[in-house]
Design an enzyme around this catalytic site. Structure first.
Site, PDB file in Angstrom:
ATOM      1  N   GLY A  57       0.814  -1.218   0.000  1.00 41.21           N
ATOM      2  CA  GLY A  57       0.000   0.000   0.000  1.00 41.21           C
ATOM      3  C   GLY A  57       0.841   1.260   0.000  1.00 41.21           C
TER       4      GLY A  57
ATOM      5  N   ILE B  70       1.308   3.702   2.343  1.00 35.74           N
ATOM      6  CA  ILE B  70       2.154   3.856   3.527  1.00 35.74           C
ATOM      7  C   ILE B  70       3.065   2.651   3.702  1.00 35.74           C
ATOM      8  CG2 ILE B  70       2.144   3.989   6.050  1.00 35.74           C
ATOM      9  CD1 ILE B  70       1.462   6.607   4.790  1.00 35.74           C
TER      10      ILE B  70
ATOM     11  N   LYS C 181      -9.076  10.033  11.440  1.00 35.33           N
ATOM     12  CA  LYS C 181     -10.517   9.756  11.375  1.00 35.33           C
ATOM     13  C   LYS C 181     -10.982   8.887  12.536  1.00 35.33           C
ATOM     14  CE  LYS C 181     -10.667  10.319   6.366  1.00 35.33           C
ATOM     15  NZ  LYS C 181      -9.306  10.865   6.284  1.00 35.33           N
TER      16      LYS C 181
END
Length: 644
Positions: free
Chosen positions: A290, A292, A412
């Site tokens: 991914g 990151i 979030k």
């Protein structure tokens, strides 16, 4: 085809033959002209002694030019070195004339060698620079005019490269150095920034090229911010590190990096923190393919782990990062063993077997579903991957004797309004519970906001929409987000993990929040276009506001409460937050597992609302399968199979 283009297209041997033939003619003509001019009579040219001198001087002159490499020089690119060769060659020719006159007792007036030298310099040197000027003029036709911002060494190198290229023609420099303003560099005027707008109008220039690779990001940000209102396309040369390493050329122009707009100077990583959990250790990254995860891998191999285990569900993503890392290791001659492993974090036995087999010591858990609307549409899988994927991987780490476990969390997770943020907060709670249950493995989590260029980032989306002619889609005119570059975020994650004591929640300093609508406007302007709106109906790119998506909120937060403490790193803070005992945490996980198994979406929402996450949904339940499920008398048997 013009004669000059024909001359440039013939073969190299043919070009040299033409050059030698012309130089022979120039020597003869210069010598004859010097005699006629001195004696003011044409009869002197017919004398035998004159021809004897010429016969002696001519081969010496041509031989000198050959020896000096004059015929190896490419005329369209000749410079000071070629001019020096011409001067030395002419000097040798004149000296041979004087010596031949002396030894063969052929009288020559004293002024003839000087006149001969002047003519030969004009004919031999002047002809070459005249052809070079014609070539340059020919190349200018059809080339786009540009302004180079920065008249330093990088700017001059860029201008030289562009002049020899086929695409751009630098017509001027802009520089903030007042000592350069008003002067000429490489035949191009140097202007102050205040003169740039007039320059863009007068010369129909639509591009400005930034040639300041070593300038600090804050100073670059100021310059770009000043250029942005001009609605001129701004391109930049690669950074100084890429130029020095040879990974990029100075004429490889790139679009302005959005991180330059933020003006945030990255803090140099502390080597002792970067290497603490990596050097000579076996490191595992889940979600290694991914955004990151892959950058974590790139940073990790710099600090020489004994082994790096790449754990990834996507075959293509795993192949990509594995291939890239192997090329880097080979190029930099690093002694790092790479183990590409396919697998899901939702299978504890698989994860634990991998950790035990390779004796993993440090885990960076980056595997997660992070797209807010998609998780809202797929609630069960969001919970399974983010909550249980983290829990199973953490349990596997404890059983396998892993020393340090670092969870990549998100802003979030703070007072979440969506399932994705809530599942990440529950993942944090599970690690905090495990930290209380045992002391063998040190657990911590690192929370930060959006990263530039990640999967789903607005930056590449906006850029693609602009290139297609718009419109740019923004969810809300007031929405703001925190941004950080992927490399900086990855470095801070690694350093935070090294500071963990157990159950720590680290929060990264994301700088100032960015208004997404302002970011869209700046990107339009920096691509040389104008925003189309009511005030400017003839603009190029329209910005459309589509409304907040399911689970999305206007403002992101990084902390819960005000109990925040500084650490030894200026960009890393630690937060003291509400946590659950291991008994309560296990009870929550057990209930969630049953609800997911029975596909009880309302119960899942109820459980995550009751957990200490601060979850307040911003929209109704919108799981796509749940909404379109067929009516049934016994909802618990609709899709209640463990195998699904």
């Amino acid at each position: 085809m013009s004669p000059i283009n024909f001359l440039f297209q013939i073969s190299r041997p043919a070009k040299r033959a033409v050059s030698v033939s012309l130089d022979i003619f120039f020597v003869i003509f210069a010598f004859a002209s010097a005699l006629v001019l001195r004696h003011d009579s044409l009869t002197v040219v017919s004398e035998t002694d004159s021809w004897l001198l010429l016969f002696l001087v001519l081969p010496v002159t041509i031989g000198a030019f050959i020896r000096l490499g004059l015929y190896r020089a490419v005329i369209r690119y000749i410079g000071p070195q070629a001019a020096l060769s011409v001067v030395i060659g002419v000097a040798v020719s004149v000296l041979s004339l004087v010596l031949a006159s002396f030894f063969f007792h052929i009288p020559v007036p004293r002024t003839v060698p000087f006149i001969y030298a002047a003519f030969l310099l004009i004919f031999v040197g002047g002809s070459r620079f005249f052809v070079r000027a014609l070539a340059i003029q020919s190349r200018k036709r059809g080339k786009e005019k540009v302004v180079v911002y920065g008249a330093g060494s990088s700017g001059r190198q860029l201008a030289t490269s562009l002049m020899h290229g086929q695409e751009y023609e630098p017509v001027a420099f802009v520089d903030d150095d007042q000592s350069l303003q008003g002067n000429f560099v490489m035949g191009r005027p140097v202007y102050a920034f205040d003169d740039l707008q007039g320059l863009l109008l007068d010369r129909t220039v639509r591009r400005v090229l930034l040639a300041m690779p070593s300038l600090s990001r804050s100073n670059r940000s100021k310059i770009i911010s000043n250029l942005e209102p001009l609605s001129v396309e701004v391109l930049s040369i690669p950074g100084s590190a890429d130029l020095v390493s040879g990974e990029a050329r100075i004429d490889e122009l790139r679009e302005v990096a959005i991180e330059d707009l933020l003006g945030r100077e990255p803090v140099e990583p502390k080597p002792q923190l970067m290497s603490a959990n990596i050097f000579d250790k076996v490191v595992m990254v889940s979600g290694a393919g991914g955004s990151i995860g892959s950058e974590l891998c790139r940073q990790i191999i710099k600090y020489k782990p004994k082994m790096l285990v790449l754990y990834e569900l996507s075959e293509f993503a795993l192949y990509s990062i594995d291939s890239e890392l192997r090329r880097t290791i080979e190029k930099q001659k690093l002694e790092v063993v790479i183990k590409p492993i396919m697998g899901t974090v939702q299978r504890q036995n698989r994860v634990e077997t991998v950790m035990r087999t390779f004796k993993v010591q440090t885990v960076y858990h980056a595997a997660a579903y992070k797209h807010v609307p998609l998780v809202e549409y797929n609630i069960v899988e969001g919970v399974r991957n983010n909550v249980f994927g983290t829990y199973y991987t953490a349990e596997a780490a404890v059983n396998a004797g892993v020393e340090t476990f670092v969870l990549i969390s998100t802003d979030k997770a703070v007072r979440p309004t969506n399932v994705m943020g809530t599942t990440k907060r529950i993942a944090e709670l599970s690690l905090q519970g495990l930290a209380k249950r045992q002391s063998l493995t040190t657990f911590c989590m690192v929370r930060f906001g959006n990263v530039l260029g990640s999967s789903g980032s607005v930056v590449p989306l906006f850029r693609e929409q602009i290139k297609k002619g718009g419109p740019i889609t923004v969810t809300h005119k007031d929405i703001i987000r925190y941004f950080m570059t992927i490399p900086e975020a990855s470095q801070l994650v690694i350093q935070a993990g090294a500071m963990a004591k157990g159950g720590d929640v680290f929060v990264l300093d994301m700088g100032d929040p960015v208004k997404i609508s302002d970011l869209a406007v700046k990107m339009v302007h920096l691509m040389g276009l104008e925003v189309k709106d009511a005030a400017n109906p003839n603009g190029d790119i329209e910005i459309k506001y589509t409304g907040l998506r399911p689970g999305e909120k206007l403002y992101e937060e990084l902390l819960i409460g005000d109990s925040v403490e500084k650490t030894t790193h200026p960009r890393i803070m630690t937060a003291n937050e509400v946590s659950l005992s291991w008994t309560d945490m296990f009870h929550l996980i057990d209930n969630l597992d049953e609800a997911c198994h029975n596909f009880e979406i309302e119960k899942i929402q109820k459980l995550i609302k009751e957990a200490p996450t601060g979850y307040v949904p911003s929209s109704d339940l919108c799981d796509l399968v749940w909404k379109d499920r067929p009516p049934t008398k016994d909802s618990s048997n609709v899709i209640g199979l463990h195998s699904l």
